[in-house]
Scaffold this motif. Sequence first.
Motif, short mmCIF file in Angstrom:
data_model
loop_
_atom_site.label_atom_id
_atom_site.label_comp_id
_atom_site.label_asym_id
_atom_site.label_seq_id
_atom_site.Cartn_x
_atom_site.Cartn_y
_atom_site.Cartn_z
N ARG A 7 0.81 -1.23 0.00
CA ARG A 7 0.00 0.00 0.00
C ARG A 7 0.84 1.28 0.00
N LYS A 56 -7.41 -3.41 -5.45
CA LYS A 56 -8.78 -3.02 -5.13
C LYS A 56 -9.45 -4.13 -4.32
N ARG A 66 -12.72 0.69 -0.74
CA ARG A 66 -11.92 0.94 -1.93
C ARG A 66 -12.79 0.72 -3.16
N GLU A 119 -5.61 0.32 -7.81
CA GLU A 119 -6.06 1.71 -7.78
C GLU A 119 -4.85 2.58 -7.46
N ARG A 122 -8.99 6.25 -2.24
CA ARG A 122 -9.94 5.61 -1.32
C ARG A 122 -9.24 4.68 -0.32
N GLU A 123 -7.93 4.79 -0.23
CA GLU A 123 -7.21 3.93 0.70
C GLU A 123 -7.57 4.34 2.13
#
Length: 505
Positions: free
Chosen positions: A135, A161, A229, A246, A251-252
């Motif tokens: 991440r 995702k 996510r 992504e 949206r993490e």
Amino acid sequence: YFTLNSLIVDSQLAELRSVLSMLGRLGPDAIIVQDLAVASLAREICVQIPLHASTMMNVHNAETALTLKMMGFARIIPSRDIPLHEIRRIREQSGVEMECFVHGDMCISQSSQCYLSGILFGESANCGRCMKPCRWQWKLVTTRGDAELSPQGQGYLLARKDLCLLSHVPALVQNEIAALKIEGRMRSAEFLAPVVTLYRKAVDAYFEDPAAYATNAADMQKIFAQRVREMTTAHSFSNPGSGGVEISGRREPRFFSHAAPAPGLTIGHNGTAKPVGTAPELIVHVASIAGAQAAVEAGAEAVYFCHEGYSLHGPAPAADALIDFVRQASRTGVRVGVLMPHICDERGMAEWRRRLQELGSLGSLTIGASSLGGLQVARDQRYRSLLADYPLNVTNSVAADELSTMGVARVTASVELTFSQLAEFMTAVRMPVEVIVQGPVCGMLLEHCVLAAAWSENPQGVCSMRCRRAAYAMEDTGGQRHPLEFDRRCRNHLFTAAEDRKSVV
């Protein structure tokens, strides 16, 4: 179900026995297992409780499933990196139930083959404590050669995702999946309850009237509205390519760590000096005949040929060339081994079986297996010198004993063991132990191709194969460059930025 799928070290075996005794009294419906020690001791302490193979066992092929069946496993949660039709084939050939992830947070690395967190932070993904370096923000760079880089080569390049298969419940049923698994460990009860309700509703509706079934659009809108996510079907039907990650990271929900350097080598001495016994054998892993010859000339006592077939280093040696080298090496007392690829699906197992048949005349050859299925294939072909390679993640003496009953004569210790854990393991184990002491370690093994995704291509579709034109690395935010290698199956191997160095005394 009781999830007991962490790797165990020898100092934890007494606690493990206690937990299994407790489970014997409580009587859960099944225990979900990764470590062979857990399976072995469960058969001894609470034999009445069924065993389920965790996805951390990374089952890719029917041979491994059949081996687990013979060991008493009643259900398998297979690799998350194979499509549903392959899972069905494994079930049909093995007769073992299959359970699949259908929703939630997914790892991008092959299960049990992600070591970066353990190496960098001492928090192993194989023990459920991953700090999620996947991440991080990463930058794709060239380290050799002349190659144009894509503007999409920077960002959250490994940020998988979330999985969502709500609209594919019929496919799950038709492929005879026995149980649907929702990943909810990092989610609140308020988040999970509606998700579970929607999957329950879809499954019941399909069984009630399959011919009239259609995905409920309102239910899909509910799933989208509460997503964390962005979502993907991952590898359920095919390689998702760039659609599986992504890279914006917008949206993490949480970052568990930031880029950190690998722990440095500390030079010191043991508190108590011990007499030196037999000098350890010097083994070198090689990719080519030329590399093997150079290693032998430099003093190697054994060479192992790795069969990943990295793109810039050429394919694995042909069988005829290997046979000639082994015969020459045997005259000088040099031991030779052949290591199977770390991941073998249906195609990979067929190729591995053929390679073993081609080398069958070499009785002295050491065969390194990275899966239980690969080990069984080698046994079927009467190979006697069998090595449990490090992708099997052997961390304790009970697991080593279990492998010895399957014909294993030597074992490579897990690359995540600390020096004290390694010393404890080597004291307890009853077979020769090999230890990786020098060189970069594969920190993540990916079905996802970072390079192809950066160019919006798919390695399993039509790909321009930029990996053959230059050498690449992934640079983290700390400026460290992790070499990125591409094997002949287009899998990506992300190595540690620093080489592994251990002193063995």
